[in-house]
Design a protein around this motif. Structure first.
Motif: not given
Length: 287
Positions: A1-4, A15-16
């Motif tokens: 899962m992509t973290r905030t 990723t941003e």
């Protein structure tokens, strides 16, 4: 899962997230950091970490880009957004990103500090099996700069120390200066002789650990004798017990130093008891 993650006032997918190539943390290691543990979805020793963060900033004449109250809310929001029950929150503040590389500090009126926070989800942090078997350490020379009381991002040598330990089949390294133990690569160091807990006194030579302060307070409340003084690596090898403390390991027994087993080579009585007390009391006070 992509973290905030949190970067300069914004919550972003990891990723941003971006930081300038001219940021002084990247170019000069001109930054400070803190790591706060999370247990049961709550923050451990947040106030202590916030106070030490401000001290580190003051010692480097660096401005804080956020108030303590707002910083607490960012921590809590990251815990919520990333669903962290057990783990850590890493915080880093640098002097910012001027228009170009220069050794001279940038004008704080035109260059704002950079602030970054991210979470690390670590289920089982409190019930770490390593605490039941203990860890092995080696000794290495302490060649870091003289202001180890400032929690800076200058972590190359501690990283090298951990790699030296790994190559030697150990778990970590204790650093030695003039024959005396300063601290571990990312933790404070202790030995136990008889019923006495011995650890180096606070000075510029060691990090003023937040977990260290809590553990020593709990030890004294439990009627354990504490002596803050220098101790040699030879004295450590002859100790009855040894242990480390940090925000990520809490209280972790040490059972071997430079190949020499301490006691029976298994965790003794003091370190496991302190770990139990620390976890119980910290959970009660968590926010």
């Amino acid at each position: 899962m992509t973290r905030t993650v949190y970067v300069n006032g914004e919550y972003l997918p990891e990723t941003e997230a971006k930081v300038s190539i001219f940021d002084r943390g990247f170019l000069m290691a001109d930054g400070v950091y803190e790591v706060t543990s999370v247990l049961d979805g709550k923050l451990i020793d947040f106030d202590g970490h916030a106070v030490r963060l401000q001290r580190s900033l003051d010692e480097l004449e660096m401005q804080s880009p956020i108030s303590k109250e707002d910083l607490l809310e960012v921590h809590r929001e990251l815990v919520r957004l990333n669903g962290v029950e057990e783990g850590m929150i890493y915080l880093q503040i640098t002097r910012g990103a001027p228009d170009d590389r220069d050794f001279v500090f940038p004008d704080p009126e035109t260059t704002a500090p950079t602030i970054v926070l991210f979470t690390q989800n670590k289920p089982g942090l409190a019930d770490n099996p390593a605490a039941k078997k203990g860890m092995k350490v080696i000794s290495i020379e302490d060649i870091r700069w003289g202001r180890r009381d400032i929690k800076t991002v200058q972590l190359l040598y501690p990283s090298m120390g951990k790699m030296m330990a790994k190559k030697a089949g150990a778990d970590d390294a204790w650093m030695i200066q003039d024959g005396f133990v300063t601290e571990g690569t990312s933790n404070n160091a202790y030995i136990v002789k008889g019923n006495k807990i011995i650890t180096r006194a606070k000075s510029n030579d060691i990090l003023h650990g937040i977990t260290r302060a809590a553990v020593l307070r709990f030890a004294e409340e439990a009627q354990m004798e504490v002596e803050e003084r220098n101790f040699t690596i030879d004295e450590a090898r002859e100790a009855d017990e040894a242990f480390i403390t940090s925000a990520s390991t809490f209280v972790m027994p040490v059972v071997e130093i430079d190949g020499a087993k301490l006691g029976d080579g298994v965790p003794g009585r003091v370190a496991p008891r302190l770990r139990e007390i620390y976890l119980d009391e910290s959970r009660k006070a968590a926010i």
